[in-house]
Design a protein around this motif. Sequence first.
Motif, short mmCIF file in Angstrom:
data_model
loop_
_atom_site.label_atom_id
_atom_site.label_comp_id
_atom_site.label_asym_id
_atom_site.label_seq_id
_atom_site.Cartn_x
_atom_site.Cartn_y
_atom_site.Cartn_z
N ALA A 26 -1.85 11.28 9.50
CA ALA A 26 -0.76 12.12 9.98
C ALA A 26 -1.14 12.72 11.32
N ASP A 27 -0.17 12.73 12.22
CA ASP A 27 -0.48 13.28 13.54
C ASP A 27 -0.26 14.79 13.56
N VAL A 28 -0.44 15.41 14.72
CA VAL A 28 -0.19 16.83 14.88
C VAL A 28 1.31 17.05 14.94
N PRO A 29 1.87 17.90 14.09
CA PRO A 29 3.33 18.10 14.08
C PRO A 29 3.88 18.45 15.46
N GLY A 30 4.96 17.80 15.80
CA GLY A 30 5.62 18.07 17.07
C GLY A 30 5.19 17.14 18.18
N ASN A 31 4.08 16.44 18.03
CA ASN A 31 3.66 15.49 19.07
C ASN A 31 4.55 14.26 19.04
N ALA A 88 7.93 17.81 11.25
CA ALA A 88 7.85 17.09 12.53
C ALA A 88 6.54 16.33 12.66
N TYR A 89 6.30 15.40 11.77
CA TYR A 89 5.05 14.64 11.83
C TYR A 89 5.34 13.14 11.81
N THR A 90 4.35 12.41 12.15
CA THR A 90 4.40 10.94 12.12
C THR A 90 3.28 10.45 11.22
N ILE A 91 3.56 9.45 10.43
CA ILE A 91 2.54 8.81 9.60
C ILE A 91 2.21 7.45 10.19
N GLY A 92 0.96 7.24 10.45
CA GLY A 92 0.50 5.97 10.99
C GLY A 92 -0.34 5.21 9.98
N LEU A 140 0.85 -1.19 0.00
CA LEU A 140 0.00 0.00 0.00
C LEU A 140 0.88 1.24 0.00
N SER A 141 0.40 2.27 -0.66
CA SER A 141 1.12 3.54 -0.70
C SER A 141 0.26 4.63 -0.06
N CYS A 142 0.93 5.58 0.56
CA CYS A 142 0.26 6.75 1.13
C CYS A 142 0.99 7.97 0.57
N ALA A 143 0.32 8.71 -0.30
CA ALA A 143 0.91 9.91 -0.90
C ALA A 143 0.59 11.11 -0.01
N LEU A 144 1.63 11.87 0.31
CA LEU A 144 1.51 12.98 1.25
C LEU A 144 1.68 14.31 0.52
N SER A 145 0.91 15.30 0.95
CA SER A 145 1.08 16.64 0.40
C SER A 145 0.55 17.66 1.40
N GLY A 146 1.03 18.90 1.26
CA GLY A 146 0.50 19.99 2.05
C GLY A 146 1.10 20.18 3.42
N PHE A 147 2.14 19.42 3.75
CA PHE A 147 2.75 19.57 5.07
C PHE A 147 3.59 20.84 5.12
#
Length: 125
Positions: free
Chosen positions: A98-103, A31-35, A20-27
């Motif tokens: 994606a979590d809240v950046p910095g957490n 400082a984030y985590t992908i779950g 599976l792929s998860c494409a990310l954009s807009g960050f």
Amino acid sequence: QVHLVESGGDWVRPGGSLRLSCALSGFTSDAYTIGWFRQAPGKAREGIGFISNTDGRLYITDSVKGRFAITRADARNLVYLQMNNLKSEDTAIYYCAADVPGNPPVLMAAEYAHWGQGTQVTVSP
């Protein structure tokens, strides 16, 4: 605006593999985590694992350890969930989030602020 799009879900026979792929954009922060999470029919959402974009920290839940792996592309705009030796009980909708950046990275759905639309994985003969 943060945007996540999953792809790669399919039907596969028991013992098969999928990536599976998860494409990310807009960050706007690194400082984030992908779950990765999944939800089977009639069951609660289950956490599979995460990867921290900050330091590459990885976690895979015990129920899939040894069969599933999380990796990311060098450009960090794609995160993958490699699933091997699939079983019927892996049938579910799979989500990246994606979590809240910095957490600090944790595998709790409530800590993830942004979710993809999900991709269906079906494992059956």
